[in-house]
Design a protein around this motif. Structure first.
Motif, mmCIF file in Angstrom:
data_model
loop_
_atom_site.group_PDB
_atom_site.id
_atom_site.type_symbol
_atom_site.label_atom_id
_atom_site.label_comp_id
_atom_site.label_asym_id
_atom_site.label_seq_id
_atom_site.Cartn_x
_atom_site.Cartn_y
_atom_site.Cartn_z
ATOM 1 N N VAL A 33 1.008 -1.239 0.047
ATOM 2 C CA VAL A 33 0.000 -0.128 0.148
ATOM 3 C C VAL A 33 0.855 1.181 -0.092
ATOM 4 C CG1 VAL A 33 -1.680 1.308 1.232
ATOM 5 C CG2 VAL A 33 -1.770 -1.162 1.342
ATOM 6 N N ARG A 34 0.797 2.024 -1.175
ATOM 7 C CA ARG A 34 1.626 3.188 -1.168
ATOM 8 C C ARG A 34 0.707 4.429 -0.904
ATOM 9 N NH1 ARG A 34 3.968 4.312 -7.008
ATOM 10 N NH2 ARG A 34 1.893 5.187 -7.470
ATOM 11 N N TYR A 54 -1.387 -8.656 -4.357
ATOM 12 C CA TYR A 54 -0.838 -9.636 -5.063
ATOM 13 C C TYR A 54 -2.031 -11.042 -5.359
ATOM 14 C CZ TYR A 54 2.748 -13.005 -6.601
ATOM 15 O OH TYR A 54 3.481 -13.939 -7.301
ATOM 16 N N GLY A 55 -2.591 -11.203 -4.215
ATOM 17 C CA GLY A 55 -3.581 -12.389 -4.471
ATOM 18 C C GLY A 55 -4.716 -11.845 -5.258
ATOM 19 N N SER A 56 -5.341 -10.704 -5.067
ATOM 20 C CA SER A 56 -6.540 -10.238 -5.645
ATOM 21 C C SER A 56 -6.548 -10.154 -7.035
ATOM 22 C CB SER A 56 -7.085 -9.207 -5.044
ATOM 23 O OG SER A 56 -6.233 -7.985 -5.364
ATOM 24 N N GLY A 57 -5.049 -10.089 -7.662
ATOM 25 C CA GLY A 57 -4.931 -9.760 -8.921
ATOM 26 C C GLY A 57 -4.547 -10.905 -9.820
ATOM 27 N N GLY A 58 -4.460 -12.172 -9.147
ATOM 28 C CA GLY A 58 -3.850 -13.366 -9.921
ATOM 29 C C GLY A 58 -2.358 -13.444 -9.365
ATOM 30 N N ILE A 59 -1.582 -14.171 -9.891
ATOM 31 C CA ILE A 59 -0.235 -14.484 -9.599
ATOM 32 C C ILE A 59 0.458 -13.267 -9.491
ATOM 33 C CG2 ILE A 59 0.393 -15.170 -12.191
ATOM 34 C CD1 ILE A 59 2.484 -16.873 -10.679
ATOM 35 N N GLU A 76 -9.910 2.630 -2.029
ATOM 36 C CA GLU A 76 -10.058 1.285 -1.556
ATOM 37 C C GLU A 76 -9.655 0.167 -2.328
ATOM 38 O OE1 GLU A 76 -14.073 1.173 0.303
ATOM 39 O OE2 GLU A 76 -13.827 2.750 1.369
ATOM 40 N N GLY A 77 -9.394 -0.986 -1.903
ATOM 41 C CA GLY A 77 -9.045 -2.163 -2.360
ATOM 42 C C GLY A 77 -9.131 -3.366 -1.668
ATOM 43 N N GLU A 78 -9.388 -4.557 -2.246
ATOM 44 C CA GLU A 78 -9.431 -5.758 -1.386
ATOM 45 C C GLU A 78 -8.122 -6.702 -1.645
ATOM 46 O OE1 GLU A 78 -12.840 -8.012 -1.991
ATOM 47 O OE2 GLU A 78 -14.241 -6.349 -1.295
ATOM 48 N N ILE A 79 -7.439 -7.239 -0.505
ATOM 49 C CA ILE A 79 -6.264 -8.053 -0.711
ATOM 50 C C ILE A 79 -6.690 -9.300 -0.266
ATOM 51 C CG2 ILE A 79 -4.077 -8.555 0.099
ATOM 52 C CD1 ILE A 79 -3.610 -5.477 0.326
ATOM 53 N N ASP A 80 -6.606 -10.493 -1.108
ATOM 54 C CA ASP A 80 -6.882 -11.877 -0.784
ATOM 55 C C ASP A 80 -5.827 -12.532 -0.336
ATOM 56 O OD1 ASP A 80 -7.775 -14.360 -0.878
ATOM 57 O OD2 ASP A 80 -8.799 -14.248 -2.880
#
Length: 438
Positions: A33-34, A54-59, A76-80
């Motif tokens: 998070v920047r 990293y996780g939410s956007g695929g590898i 806002e964003g989600e991190i898986d």
């Protein structure tokens, strides 16, 4: 760590700032998070806060940024994190295949490099460009066939005014000698795959073989340096090395570098022996004076230490033989190696449709300068492209911007820890408990 918070302030750009952040997240399998300040009159800050998930956007992850400039905003964003842990369990990035026992100079254990960095050549006034020809070629299925193709492309590079010509990775045999078609994948009970891989290693040649000596003589004939990439025979009881030998325009060997970060998760390359050091040498050119060069090979670029080890030795331009399918984020990582070490990088890849274990390669041989500027970009087909480096500008930049003088090796000790972070579970293809090669 899985989540890094990166407060900053400054005038952020897509290249190189976003590119380097992409690289940091991908190579370490983390989310970042920047947060930057919004633009204010008279100040340099320009917003562009962002989330690398990293996780939410695929590898490789996706990257979301706020608006450049303007007023305060919320992003806002989600991190898986479950996806991140799954990725860490099999990925070949991160901590799985690092070589910490070769990073001692970066960890404060050695106050000076094992090989003192080569000082910048005295010809600072030289303003003529340094030209690197990227030989983007398909491969034959024999050493002799590849020698003939590379000879022709070297002559073409000379006609284009190159100071040095660079071959793709393992060009003496390539991967195509083993993969007439994309391989379906390794299974420990598939004995045919192991037999084919062992046959492939038997195609290795010595440094004094016809293949290598042919290009030594050709370099002298053409008055042009050549980077010869080949599978190097190392002995009856050890696996071959993935090497590049650089001959200057007089036919003198400058160095032989062997790939340190071998892809041991792939059952062909798991049979090779990793190199154990990086090298720097001054390349005498006909018009641009002496240029300090070094190398890393293909998968080496996925580890920041490869670039740093070249940088601390004084390398100005890295020559990178390559054999893989290049995508957007692979380009970003190569660009980052140039920017973070204030040096140039030049990469030569196989043309489409030569194959390796992962399918057909796609060319895109390229070069970047110390600012992240694209100096050359090939298409997918066979071609010779020339990258022109401004070495005088690079030397001026190194006198004023980030370089070895800004490193703090005393705080990097854990980079040389031989342990592997437990979430990274990828293992060597043949499930051997130790050692490399045969």
């Amino acid at each position: 760590a899985r989540l890094l918070f990166f407060p900053t302030h400054g005038n952020l750009t897509k290249i190189p700032d976003d590119s380097v952040l992409h690289t940091r997240a991908a190579e370490n399998v983390v989310s970042i998070v920047r947060v930057n300040r919004a633009m204010k009159s008279g100040e340099i800050d320009n917003g562009r806060s962002g989330i690398m998930g990293y996780g939410s956007g695929g590898i490789h992850g996706g990257f979301r940024t706020g608006p450049a400039g303007g007023s305060t905003t919320t992003l806002e964003g989600e991190i898986d994190f479950l996806k991140m842990e799954e990725t860490r369990s099999w990925t070949i990035w991160g901590d799985a295949f690092r070589r910490p026992y070769h990073y001692q100079e970066l960890c404060g254990f050695e106050p000076m490099p094992a090989h003192p960095p080569i000082p910048p050549p005295k010809d600072h006034a030289a303003t003529l460009p340094f030209k690197v020809a990227l030989l983007q070629m398909n491969g034959a299925t024999s050493v002799q066939g590849n020698m003939k193709i590379a000879d022709s492309k070297c002559r073409q590079a000379k006609a284009l005014g190159a100071d040095i010509a660079l071959m793709p990775e393992l060009y003496s045999v390539g991967y195509q000698a083993m993969w007439p078609q994309p391989w379906p994948g390794y299974h420990k009970n598939n004995k045919t795959s192991l037999r084919d891989a062992l046959k492939w290693t038997k195609l290795a040649v010595t440094k004094d073989s016809e293949f290598v000596l042919h290009f030594k003589a050709l370099a002298k004939e053409l008055n042009m340096a050549i980077g010869v990439a080949y599978m190097e025979y190392t002995g009856k009881h050890t696996g071959p090395k993935n090497s590049v030998t650089v001959f200057d325009r007089h036919g003198n060997e400058l160095y032989t570098y062997s790939k340190v970060h071998t892809v041991n998760g792939a059952f062909d390359e798991a049979l090779t022996t990793p190199g154990d050091d990086w090298y720097a040498a001054q390349l005498p050119t006909e018009h641009a004076g002496n240029v300090t060069i070094g190398s890393f090979i293909c998968f080496d670029q996925e580890f920041c230490e490869s670039g740093r080890m070249n940088m601390v030795r004084g390398v100005e331009v890295v020559l990178k033989p390559n054999a893989c399918n290049f995508d957007f984020l692979t380009h970003q990582r190569l660009l980052s190696r140039a920017v973070e070490n204030s040096m140039g990088v030049a990469m030569s890849n196989f043309a489409y449709p030569t194959v390796n274990y992962n399918g057909k390669m796609n060319g895109q041989s390229c070069a970047y300068d110390f600012t992240g500027k694209t100096l050359a970009m090939a298409g997918a087909d066979e071609e010779v492209v020339v990258a022109t480096f401004d070495i005088a500008a690079l030397r001026r930049w190194r006198q004023t911007k980030v370089g070895r003088g800004r490193m703090e090796p005393r705080i990097f000790e854990e980079m040389c820890d031989l342990g592997v972070e437990p979430s990274f579970q990828a293992r060597e293809a043949y499930h051997r408990s130790g050692g490399f090669g045969l």
